[in-house]
Structures are given as structure tokens and as C-alpha cells.
Design an enzyme around this catalytic site. Structure first.
Site, mmCIF file in Angstrom:
data_model
loop_
_atom_site.group_PDB
_atom_site.id
_atom_site.type_symbol
_atom_site.label_atom_id
_atom_site.label_comp_id
_atom_site.label_asym_id
_atom_site.label_seq_id
_atom_site.Cartn_x
_atom_site.Cartn_y
_atom_site.Cartn_z
ATOM 1 N N ARG A 15 0.835 -1.197 0.000
ATOM 2 C CA ARG A 15 0.000 0.000 0.000
ATOM 3 C C ARG A 15 0.875 1.255 0.000
ATOM 4 N NH1 ARG A 15 -3.715 -1.447 5.132
ATOM 5 N NH2 ARG A 15 -1.728 -2.419 5.731
ATOM 6 N N LYS A 75 1.745 2.017 7.397
ATOM 7 C CA LYS A 75 2.079 1.247 8.593
ATOM 8 C C LYS A 75 3.069 2.004 9.471
ATOM 9 C CE LYS A 75 0.749 -2.209 9.515
ATOM 10 N NZ LYS A 75 -0.476 -2.480 10.335
ATOM 11 N N TYR A 94 -1.051 4.510 10.594
ATOM 12 C CA TYR A 94 -1.454 3.517 11.588
ATOM 13 C C TYR A 94 -0.268 3.283 12.519
ATOM 14 C CZ TYR A 94 -5.636 2.185 8.917
ATOM 15 O OH TYR A 94 -6.846 2.180 8.283
ATOM 16 N N HIS A 96 -0.775 1.601 16.178
ATOM 17 C CA HIS A 96 -1.027 0.440 17.042
ATOM 18 C C HIS A 96 0.027 0.345 18.151
ATOM 19 C CE1 HIS A 96 -4.158 -0.944 14.319
ATOM 20 N NE2 HIS A 96 -3.326 -0.843 13.313
ATOM 21 N N GLU A 118 -5.869 4.840 13.615
ATOM 22 C CA GLU A 118 -6.823 3.934 14.282
ATOM 23 C C GLU A 118 -7.468 4.516 15.530
ATOM 24 O OE1 GLU A 118 -2.881 3.018 16.270
ATOM 25 O OE2 GLU A 118 -3.568 3.465 14.231
ATOM 26 N N VAL A 179 -15.170 -5.281 11.399
ATOM 27 C CA VAL A 179 -14.514 -6.503 10.939
ATOM 28 C C VAL A 179 -15.495 -7.666 10.970
ATOM 29 C CG1 VAL A 179 -12.731 -8.214 11.451
ATOM 30 C CG2 VAL A 179 -12.194 -5.790 11.602
ATOM 31 N N VAL A 239 -12.097 -8.627 17.470
ATOM 32 C CA VAL A 239 -12.318 -7.820 18.665
ATOM 33 C C VAL A 239 -11.457 -6.562 18.625
ATOM 34 C CG1 VAL A 239 -12.170 -7.797 21.188
ATOM 35 C CG2 VAL A 239 -12.856 -9.884 19.990
ATOM 36 N N ASP A 270 -2.908 -7.184 15.133
ATOM 37 C CA ASP A 270 -2.131 -5.947 15.177
ATOM 38 C C ASP A 270 -2.339 -5.178 16.482
ATOM 39 O OD1 ASP A 270 -4.702 -5.112 14.663
ATOM 40 O OD2 ASP A 270 -4.253 -4.095 12.784
#
Length: 372
Positions: A15, A75, A94, A96, A118, A179, A239, A270
Site C-alpha cells: 500500500r 504502517k 497507523y 497500534h 486507528e 470486521v 475484537v 495488530d
């Protein structure tokens, strides 16, 4: 503002953080866009397409980081990129961080203004920059699961939708957010027997009405999870706790009770994973490992496999926020946009995301207090 877009270096990550249309939007607003050479090739975007839209091609990532006021990525930065981050620079990607203590420390040490896709959250709880990738990952989870249920790939040799006279596969989805709902749509469409589990009874009622009784819905508790996991041919972990590590809802003992050749796809890997036996992150090159005779798929960048679709879907969502940062500057943009302020994870050497702080057991400050 100068916006810099380096080539992604995470393994199998094709990406890119901006499209030619995005470049044109920035340059039309008076900003400059630097693109590392060949950054878009994995998504089918040529250097020429970027140049014709007004971007300047740059030979190395180091030059992109050196010159840009705001770095846009897909990322999180990898260790080789930590040293390129500098004080006051906006990093928009992103992150995380709940499972990334080393990256968190580097962002704090370098006093980077890190805004995580996120954790940008609207007042109604919607995660506008996470949702498009969640939908893609959810749909992919069923495709991937169906693939690895095939005997040549280690599965038990079950066709997800079955055939007349032969039962379809049992698919269990834990989590009914973006999701889970996307996985549900594909699994039902392929003819599987689907059970979806969530703690939100109202959400389950909505899905039950939507699918007209064609699915099983269960309220999330240890009893229901254990009973469902035991008979699952395909188990999908879907989740999410915004910004924090995913809770471990499926224990090792539950996995031991699954049938040999069953498949687990944990989309929340992730964020640390919601299944206890997901104890490592895998790659698209080597996506599965076997534990207790169950195949575990733990790829953290699932949407990277469909890079072109993902790039365009992602940049449709990120561009308005990036443009707001560029047009108004960080201070004004964050002061005037609650959703954007929730996305700030580090600022001036401080951790500013409470969920990350609690996950990593680190002190944090509210961004509103730091901005005064």
C-alpha cells in the site's frame, strides 16, 4: 506545508499513503508533496502518475523525512526509520502503539507529533480511518479461512458452503463491529453456518434482523465462547478496544478442544490478538503456523495483500484529515476537531493516548492539557 510520503518497508506491504488525486488536492491547496521513487508501484501507481499530479519525486526515504513537515504512511515506522523521525514533525499513519513499546519510546524521545489513524474517533464512536481497512480485513478473513480449510494447505478439507447433502462449515466470529460484520456478510454469502458473538445485545438484534434468522447470535461470555469455539471449523477473532491491546477472549484450553485441521484467523493481531495461542505475528510470505493441530493465521497487515483496493479505500478516508492538518496547522486542527484530537498519540515528548498508556503501563497526559 510539505507532505512527505516514503515507500513502505514492512514486509509484503504494497500500500501507499496517497493517490495521485490526493497529491492534486494538496497541491491545489498550496502545499508541496514529496514522494519517494517507486512508492506507489505495489498499488499500481506509477511515478509518472504522481509527477503529472504535481508531486516531486525524491530518491530516498531519508530525504523525504528530512524535508517534510508531515509524514504520511500506511504502517508504523520500523526500527530503521526511527532515527529519521525528528522533533515537531507530524507523523500520520497507523501506529497500534499498544503492542509497540520500542516505537512508542522512539516517538517520545524524538518528540514526534504522532497522529494514529486507528484512534481518530467521532463523537458517536465511529472510527472513520480504521473502518475501511476493517471491512477489507473482515472480508479477507473468510477468504483466507476458506483457503486454509482446503486439505493441500493443512486444513480438514471442508468446503465452506458445503453442497446439497453435505453440511457447510461452521464459522464462528467473535466481535460484531466493522470486521465482524464484514466477515459475516461474506461467510453468509458463501453458504456457511455462521455464529457471531458480541457483548452488545442491541448490535446482535440488528444483525439477526438484517439476516432474517440465517445466522446464530450469542452474547459474549466465557461459556458461549467455549461452546462455539469447540465446534468451529473457522474461528475469526474480530475484537477491538480502541487504542488498547485486544482482550484475550479465547484461551489456550479452548483452542486445544478445537477439531484438528480447523483454522483460526485473528484480525486483531495488530492489537496483540484476542486468541491466546496467537503468540506471534506472521507475514503474507509465511502466513500460518500450527498449534494443537489447528492452523493459526496471524498476518498483521491483511489489507496489504489487496494493495490497490486498500490504498484507494484508505486514502479516501485519510485525505480530509490530512488536509485539515496541512491547511490549519496541527494546533488549530486539533483544537477544532475532537475526532482528530483523539488521534494524537504522542506530542512534545509526551504520550497522549490513555489506552496506550494503560496497555504499556506508561504515564500519559491529555492532549487538551498540553495544548492549553
Amino acid at each position: 506545508m510539505i507532505i512527505g510520503v516514503p515507500k513502505e518497508i514492512k514486509i509484503n506491504e504494497d500500500r501507499v499513503a496517497i493517490t495521485p488525486a490526493g497529491v492534486q488536492t494538496f497541491t491545489g491547496a498550496g502545499h508541496k508533496v514529496l514522494i519517494e521513487e517507486k512508492a506507489g508501484l505495489g498499488s499500481g501507481i506509477t511515478d509518472e502518475a504522481y509527477v503529472s499530479s504535481g508531486a516531486e519525486l525524491v530518491a530516498t526515504a531519508a530525504e523525504v523525512f528530512k524535508r517534510a513537515d508531515m509524514i504520511m504512511k500506511v504502517k508504523e515506522p520500523l526500527p530503521s526509520e526511527f532515527q529519521l523521525l525528528r522533533e515537531g514533525q507530524i507523523l500520520f499513519t497507523y501506529l497500534h502503539l499498544a503492542r509497540e513499546p520500542e516505537l512508542t519510546a522512539a516517538l517520545i524521545k524524538n518528540k514526534v507529533t504522532a497522529v494514529a489513524y486507528e484512534t481518530i474517533q467521532l463523537d458517536n464512536g465511529v472510527l472513520p480511518l480504521l473502518t475501511p481497512m476493517s471491512k477489507i480485513a473482515g472480508k479477507m478473513a473468510v477468504q483466507v479461512g476458506a483457503h486454509f480449510l482446503e486439505k493441500p494447505y493443512g486444513g480438514k478439507g471442508i468446503l465452506l458452503g458445503g453442497v446439497p447433502g453435505v453440511a457447510a462449515a461452521d464459522v464462528v466470529i467473535i466481535g460484531a463491529g466493522s470486521v465482524g460484520a464484514s466477515a459475516l456478510k461474506v461467510a453468509v454469502g458463501m453458504g456457511a453456518q455462521v455464529t457471531i458473538i458480541d457483548q452488545n445485545a442491541e448490535r446482535l438484534r440488528y444483525l439477526d434482523d438484517l439476516y432474517g434468522g440465517r445466522i446464530n447470535t450469542l452474547v459474549s461470555n466465557q461459556f458461549n465462547i467455549r461452546q462455539s469455539v469447540r465446534y468451529a471449523d473457522l474461528l475469526i477473532g474480530a475484537v477491538l478496544v480502541v487504542g488498547a491491546k485486544a482482550p484475550k477472549l479465547v484461551s489456550e484450553e479452548m483452542v486445544k478442544e478445537m477439531k484438528p485441521g480447523s483454522v483460526i484467523v485473528d484480525v486483531s493481531v495488530d492489537q496483540g490478538g484476542s486468541i491466546e495461542t496467537i503468540d506471534r505475528v506472521t507475514t503474507h510470505n509465511d502466513p500460518v503456523y500450527i498449534k494443537y493441530n489447528v492452523l493459526h493465521y496471524a498476518v498483521a497487515n491483511m489489507p496489504g495483500a489487496v494493495a490497490r483496493t486498500s490504498t484507494f479505500a484508505l486514502t479516501n478516508a485519510t485525505l480530509p484529515y490530512a488536509l485539515e492538518l496541512a491547511n490549519n496547522g496541527f494546533y488549530e486542527a486539533v483544537k477544532n476537531n475532537n475526532a482528530l484530537s483523539r488521534g494524537v498519540n504522542t506530542y512534545k515528548g509526551n504520550l497522549t493516548c490513555g489506552a496506550v498508556g494503560e496497555s504499556l503501563k506508561k504515564d500519559y497526559m491529555k492532549i487538551a492539557d498540553l495544548l492549553g
